[in-house]
Design a protein around this motif. Structure first.
Motif, PDB file in Angstrom:
ATOM      1  N   VAL A 153      15.700  15.588  17.799  1.00 56.69           N
ATOM      2  CA  VAL A 153      15.690  16.785  16.239  1.00 56.69           C
ATOM      3  C   VAL A 153      14.826  17.701  16.374  1.00 56.69           C
ATOM      4  O   VAL A 153      14.558  19.365  16.235  1.00 56.69           O
ATOM      5  CB  VAL A 153      14.626  15.767  15.001  1.00 56.69           C
ATOM      6  N   PRO A 154      13.685  17.924  17.479  1.00 58.20           N
ATOM      7  CA  PRO A 154      12.729  18.919  17.751  1.00 58.20           C
ATOM      8  C   PRO A 154      13.634  19.772  18.911  1.00 58.20           C
ATOM      9  O   PRO A 154      13.388  21.055  18.447  1.00 58.20           O
ATOM     10  CB  PRO A 154      12.109  18.575  17.872  1.00 58.20           C
ATOM     11  N   TRP A 155      14.353  18.920  19.278  1.00 54.99           N
ATOM     12  CA  TRP A 155      14.619  20.102  20.929  1.00 54.99           C
ATOM     13  C   TRP A 155      16.235  19.912  20.769  1.00 54.99           C
ATOM     14  O   TRP A 155      16.617  21.184  21.948  1.00 54.99           O
ATOM     15  CB  TRP A 155      14.607  19.086  21.925  1.00 54.99           C
ATOM     16  N   GLY A 156      17.200  19.044  20.374  1.00 59.68           N
ATOM     17  CA  GLY A 156      18.861  19.685  20.439  1.00 59.68           C
ATOM     18  C   GLY A 156      19.730  19.011  21.752  1.00 59.68           C
ATOM     19  O   GLY A 156      18.985  18.350  21.503  1.00 59.68           O
ATOM     20  N   GLY A 387       8.991  12.072   9.613  1.00 62.07           N
ATOM     21  CA  GLY A 387      10.413  11.826   9.884  1.00 62.07           C
ATOM     22  C   GLY A 387      10.897  12.871   9.661  1.00 62.07           C
ATOM     23  O   GLY A 387      10.519  14.186   9.526  1.00 62.07           O
ATOM     24  N   GLY A 388      12.321  13.242  10.239  1.00 65.31           N
ATOM     25  CA  GLY A 388      13.251  14.654  10.870  1.00 65.31           C
ATOM     26  C   GLY A 388      15.157  14.321  10.369  1.00 65.31           C
ATOM     27  O   GLY A 388      15.255  13.520  10.500  1.00 65.31           O
ATOM     28  N   VAL A 389      15.482  15.821   9.993  1.00 65.28           N
ATOM     29  CA  VAL A 389      16.735  15.958  10.569  1.00 65.28           C
ATOM     30  C   VAL A 389      16.636  17.518  11.418  1.00 65.28           C
ATOM     31  O   VAL A 389      16.260  18.365  11.123  1.00 65.28           O
ATOM     32  CB  VAL A 389      17.423  15.961   9.136  1.00 65.28           C
ATOM     33  N   ARG A 390      17.911  17.113  12.021  1.00 65.14           N
ATOM     34  CA  ARG A 390      18.586  18.722  12.295  1.00 65.14           C
ATOM     35  C   ARG A 390      19.858  19.156  12.608  1.00 65.14           C
ATOM     36  O   ARG A 390      20.442  18.204  12.071  1.00 65.14           O
ATOM     37  CB  ARG A 390      18.130  18.686  13.895  1.00 65.14           C
ATOM     38  N   HIS A 391      20.284  19.808  12.464  1.00 64.09           N
ATOM     39  CA  HIS A 391      21.294  20.802  12.141  1.00 64.09           C
ATOM     40  C   HIS A 391      22.504  21.481  13.151  1.00 64.09           C
ATOM     41  O   HIS A 391      21.548  22.476  13.334  1.00 64.09           O
ATOM     42  CB  HIS A 391      22.273  20.665  10.955  1.00 64.09           C
ATOM     43  N   THR A 401      24.736  16.671  13.010  1.00 62.09           N
ATOM     44  CA  THR A 401      23.134  16.245  12.263  1.00 62.09           C
ATOM     45  C   THR A 401      22.937  14.998  12.624  1.00 62.09           C
ATOM     46  O   THR A 401      23.547  14.042  13.227  1.00 62.09           O
ATOM     47  CB  THR A 401      23.940  16.151  10.672  1.00 62.09           C
ATOM     48  N   THR A 402      21.735  14.941  13.273  1.00 59.73           N
ATOM     49  CA  THR A 402      20.561  14.067  13.939  1.00 59.73           C
ATOM     50  C   THR A 402      19.403  14.215  12.798  1.00 59.73           C
ATOM     51  O   THR A 402      19.013  15.001  12.453  1.00 59.73           O
ATOM     52  CB  THR A 402      20.436  14.829  15.398  1.00 59.73           C
ATOM     53  N   ARG A 418       3.300   0.747  17.055  1.00 63.68           N
ATOM     54  CA  ARG A 418       4.481   1.672  17.364  1.00 63.68           C
ATOM     55  C   ARG A 418       5.680   1.946  16.470  1.00 63.68           C
ATOM     56  O   ARG A 418       6.412   0.437  17.403  1.00 63.68           O
ATOM     57  CB  ARG A 418       4.042   2.900  19.079  1.00 63.68           C
ATOM     58  N   ALA A 419       6.031   2.196  16.351  1.00 61.60           N
ATOM     59  CA  ALA A 419       7.962   2.127  15.779  1.00 61.60           C
ATOM     60  C   ALA A 419       8.436   3.151  15.265  1.00 61.60           C
ATOM     61  O   ALA A 419       7.871   3.761  14.760  1.00 61.60           O
ATOM     62  CB  ALA A 419       8.143   0.942  14.691  1.00 61.60           C
ATOM     63  N   SER A 420       9.978   3.450  16.188  1.00 56.36           N
ATOM     64  CA  SER A 420      10.897   4.736  16.348  1.00 56.36           C
ATOM     65  C   SER A 420      12.174   4.333  16.123  1.00 56.36           C
ATOM     66  O   SER A 420      12.989   3.713  16.589  1.00 56.36           O
ATOM     67  CB  SER A 420      10.526   5.615  16.737  1.00 56.36           C
ATOM     68  N   TYR A 421      12.705   5.749  15.030  1.00 58.34           N
ATOM     69  CA  TYR A 421      14.399   5.380  15.516  1.00 58.34           C
ATOM     70  C   TYR A 421      14.137   7.043  16.049  1.00 58.34           C
ATOM     71  O   TYR A 421      13.670   7.825  15.261  1.00 58.34           O
ATOM     72  CB  TYR A 421      14.762   4.796  13.750  1.00 58.34           C
ATOM     73  N   ALA A 422      15.204   6.876  16.619  1.00 58.06           N
ATOM     74  CA  ALA A 422      15.666   8.439  17.552  1.00 58.06           C
ATOM     75  C   ALA A 422      17.244   8.469  17.187  1.00 58.06           C
ATOM     76  O   ALA A 422      17.675   7.585  17.804  1.00 58.06           O
ATOM     77  CB  ALA A 422      14.889   8.450  18.270  1.00 58.06           C
TER      78      ALA A 422
END
Length: 634
Positions: A153-156, A387-391, A401-402, A418-422
Motif C-alpha cells: 500500500v505505501p510502497w508499491g 487501513g489502506g488501499v493503493r491502485h 489494487t492492493t 498486534r494483528a495485520s492483513y496485508a
C-alpha cells in the motif's frame, strides 16, 4: 539435522536470557520525511505506512537495527547483520562482493523491496528485479528498518516478502565526525569516515568509504582467490528556509569490482577463471517539505533516481565487455499527511515512475502511475487501527489494487497485541515482459503481477521497565501467479507458494553494562505449483534458524561480545535433490576505548572454522580475524 536440533535446543535455552531487538525495541527516526532532530521523537518508525509513526501505533512486525548495534557487532556487509534478524535468511555466492540474496519469511529475494534514503533501489537491469546486497556496506549506515510481510500500500511493487529501509548518516548538531579503519584476513582493508554538522539553516553530512580484499575462491573446488574492491560515498543537505518549509537533498554512490568464477566447458559446473564484474550505483533524492496548520498538515513533493550499471568481463575472450546491463528508474512523488484530530490521521499520495532497461540487445521502458490512501485511527486509548488501499496503473500490464489493515492494542500490563492483513504485488520486470537474445524471445507481454496475501498475529511483553522484552509472531502468506521460466523457454505465471511459521525474540538488559539478545525463526515455505515439485521446500529456505548474542562492557571499559548463528538444513534446488547441511558459526569481538575519542577493536569470525555451504558449489569464509581503530567526535 540431528546436529542442528541439538544446537537449536541449546540456543533456544540461551534465548531465555538472550535475543535481538524485537519489533520496535531499537527504534529509528524518520527516513522519508526528514525533519530536524529536535522536532521529532527518536523512536519514530516510517516503514509501516510511509510516514513517521510511534512504535506503539504500528500493527506490523518491524525490526530496527541502529548505529550502536552496527558498531558493536563490527559489521562490514549489512547482509551479515540481517542474517541474525527474525524471519530473514541470506545466501551469498562466495565472499564479500559476491551475489547476495536476502529473503524475508521465505519469499524470493526479488520480492524484497529495498530503499536507501527514500529511494527504491531494486535493480531494473536484473532479470527478476532483485536488489543485490553484495555491495551494501555498513560504514555509512545509521539505521535499518526491516518490515516482515507484504506492504505494497505505501510502497508499491515488490513488497511481497517485506521491506528493508536503509538510512545513511544524517546531519547532527554542531560538528560531528566518525571514522574507522581495519585490517585482517584475506589482506582485507576497510576504511570509512564521515562528518556532519549544522550552521544556521543548513545541515549537512558526508560519508566516504573504501574496501579491498583478496578474498578466497568463490567456487568450492577452486584455488584462485576472488577479490573485491569498492569505493563509495553518501551525502545529505537539509535547508530549513522557514520553520515549515525545508529542502532535503540526498545522494549515494558506489563503484564495485568483484572477481567471479565462471563455468567449466566440459562439466558445466562452476570453476576457476579470470572473469570479473563491475557495478556502479548512483541513487539520488530531492524533496521539498511544507507543513501547514501548525504542523498538522505535512506535504512532501520529491524526485528520486536510481541508476545501476553492470559490466562483466572475461579476459579469456579479450578486453571487451562480455555482458552489460543498464537499469534506471525515475520517480515523482507527492504525499500528504493530515492529522485531522488527535484520534484520526489521513495519509494520501500520488506517484509516477518511469523505468528503463538496456542490455545491448533489449531496450525497454515502462511507466506506472499510482494513488494510495491510508487512515490511522485511535478510537480509544492504547488502540490504533490502520487501513489502506493503493491502485497502480502500469503501462505494461494494466491496473492492480492492493489492500491492507492492521491493529495494535497495548494493555495496562505492557502487553502489546498486534494483528495485520496485508497484500503485496510484484509487477513483471521489463526483462520478463520483453526479454530476448538475438531471435530467441524469452519475454511474455501477457504476464500478470505476482501477488501475495498475508496474515500475522503477535504478542509482545515488556517487563522490568523495558529491560526485558519478549515477543512472538505467527504468520501465513500465500503467493499466486509467481513468475518463473516455463518449459517453453518463456516466462509464465505458473507458480504458487505458501509460507507460514513463527518468529520469536527476546532481549534482556540485566544492567546497563550487559545486553543479551537472540531470536528463533521457523519458516515452512512450500512449493504449491502443479507438477513434480509440488509439496517441496522452496530452494535455499532453511526451516529453522537461531541467533543469540551477548555484549558486556567491563568496569575497566573493555567491551566483549559474541554471536552464535545456527541455521538448519535446506535444499539448493526446487526438486529437493541437493541438500545443504545446517551449520553453526560463532563470532567473538572486543573493543577498548583510548580516551574520549578513540577506541581499538577486533573480532574473530567463524571461530571454529565451520565448513558449510549456503549455495551448492560455492564457498563460505573460514576462520578470519580483523582489528582496527575507531574515531568518534561529538
Amino acid at each position: 539435522m540431528l546436529k542442528f536440533s541439538i544446537l537449536a535446543t541449546s540456543a533456544c535455552a540461551a534465548i531465555a536470557i538472550a535475543a535481538p531487538a524485537y519489533a520496535q525495541d531499537k527504534p529509528a527516526i524518520d527516513d522519508t520525511d526528514i525533519v530536524l532532530a529536535d522536532q521529532i521523537r527518536t523512536d519514530i518508525i516510517v516503514t509501516a505506512t510511509g510516514v513517521p509513526q510511534a512504535p506503539e501505533t504500528i500493527g506490523q512486525a518491524v525490526t530496527v537495527i541502529d548505529r550502536q548495534t552496527i558498531e558493536q557487532r563490527q559489521t562490514v556487509a549489512l547482509s551479515d547483520l540481517l542474517a541474525t534478524t527474525p524471519g530473514v535468511t541470506v545466501s551469498r555466492n562466495g565472499g564479500l562482493g559476491a551475489l547476495t540474496a536476502v529473503r524475508i519469511r521465505g519469499a524470493e529475494d526479488s520480492q524484497t523491496l529495498t530503499l536507501i534514503d527514500g529511494v527504491r533501489v531494486n535493480d531494473p537491469s536484473s532479470p527478476g528485479g532483485a536488489f543485490d546486497f553484495a555491495n551494501l556496506l555498513a560504514g555509512s549506515i545509521d539505521r535499518v528498518e526491516v518490515l516482515r510481510g507484504p506492504n505494497s500500500v505505501p510502497w508499491g511493487s515488490q513488497a511481497i516478502g517485506g521491506v528493508v529501509n536503509v538510512t545513511t548518516m544524517q546531519p547532527g548538531y554542531g560538528l560531528q565526525a566518525r571514522g574507522n579503519v581495519e585490517y585482517g584476513s584475506y589482506d582485507t582493508v576497510f576504511a570509512n569516515g564521515g562528518v556532519s554538522g549544522r550552521s544556521g539553516i543548513v545541515s549537512a553530512s558526508l560519508n566516504a568509504g573504501y574496501l579491498k580484499t583478496n578474498g578466497f575462491s568463490a567456487v568450492s573446488s577452486g584455488t584462485e582467490p576472488d577479490g573485491y574492491r569498492q569505493i563509495g560515498a553518501t551525502g545529505r543537505i537539509e535547508i530549513a528556509f522557514t520553520d515549515n518549509i525545508r529542502l532535503d537533498l540526498r545522494g549515494y554512490y558506489a563503484h564495485s569490482k568483484v572477481d567471479i568464477d565462471g563455468f567449466d566447458g566440459v562439466t558445466f559446473l562452476p570453476a576457476d577463471d579470470g572473469e570479473y564484474a563491475k557495478t556502479q550505483e548512483l541513487y539520488g533524492y530531492a524533496g521539498l517539505n511544507a507543513d501547514f496548520l501548525g504542523g498538522r498538515f505535512r506535504n512532501r513533493v520529491a524526485f528520486t533516481i536510481a541508476d545501476i550499471n553492470r559490466d562483466n568481463y572475461d579476459p579469456a575472450f579479450g578486453s571487451a565487455v562480455s555482458f552489460f546491463g543498464r537499469g534506471r528508474s525515475e520517480r515523482y512523488q507527492y504525499q500528504g499527511d493530515f492529522q485531522v484530530i488527535d484520534q484520526v490521521r489521513l495519509v494520501a499520495g500520488a506517484e509516477h515512475e518511469d523505468t528503463r532497461y538496456f542490455d545491448g540487445d533489449l531496450a525497454a521502458t515502462r511507466g506506472v502511475t499510482s494513488f494510495y490512501g491510508e487512515v490511522i485511527v485511535s478510537p480509544v486509548d492504547r488502540l490504533t487501527v490502520t487501513g489502506g488501499v493503493r491502485h497502480d496503473d502500469d503501462s505494461a500490464f494494466g491496473g492492480h489494487t492492493t489492500w491492507a489493515a492492521n491493529a495494535v492494542y497495548t494493555l495496562p500490563t505492557e502487553t502489546t497485541l498486534r494483528a495485520s492483513y496485508a497484500e503485496g504485488f510484484k509487477a513483471p520486470t521489463l526483462y520478463q515482459l520483453y526479454g530476448r537474445f538475438g531471435t530467441s524471445v524469452f519475454g511474455n507481454k501477457d504476464l500478470k503481477p505476482e501477488t501475495a496475501q498475508s496474515y500475522d498475529v503477535g504478542v509482545e511483553q515488556r517487563l522490568v521497565g523495558g529491560r526485558i522484552v519478549a515477543g512472538i509472531t505467527w504468520f501465513h502468506r500465500d503467493t499466486t501467479d509467481q513468475i518463473d521460466f516455463g518449459p517453453a523457454f518463456t516466462y509464465v505465471n505458473i507458480d504458487r507458494a505458501r509460507a507460514k511459521g513463527i518468529e520469536f525474540a527476546l532481549s534482556v538488559r540485566p544492567s546497563d553494562r550487559l545486553t543479551l539478545s537472540g531470536s528463533y525463526s521457523f519458516i515452512d515455505s512450500t512449493n504449491l505449483s502443479p507438477g513434480t515439485d509440488f509439496g517441496n521446500d522452496l530452494a535455499r529456505r532453511p526451516r529453522q534458524s537461531v541467533s543469540a548474542s551477548i555484549d558486556w562492557k567491563t568496569p575497566v571499559g573493555l567491551g566483549v561480545g559474541a554471536t552464535v548463528l545456527s541455521v538448519g538444513d535446506s535444499f539448493d534446488d526446487a526438486g529437493n535433490f541437493n541438500r545443504l547441511e545446517g551449520y553453526t558459526v560463532v563470532g567473538l569481538r572486543a573493543d577498548f576505548p583510548i580516551g574520549d575519542k578513540f577506541s581499538i577493536y577486533g573480532r574473530v569470525d567463524n571461530l571454529f572454522d565451520e565448513k558449510y555451504a549456503v549455495v551448492k558449489y560455492y564457498s563460505t569464509p573460514g576462520r578470519a580475524a580483523y582489528g582496527g581503530i575507531r574515531l568518534k567526535f561529538n
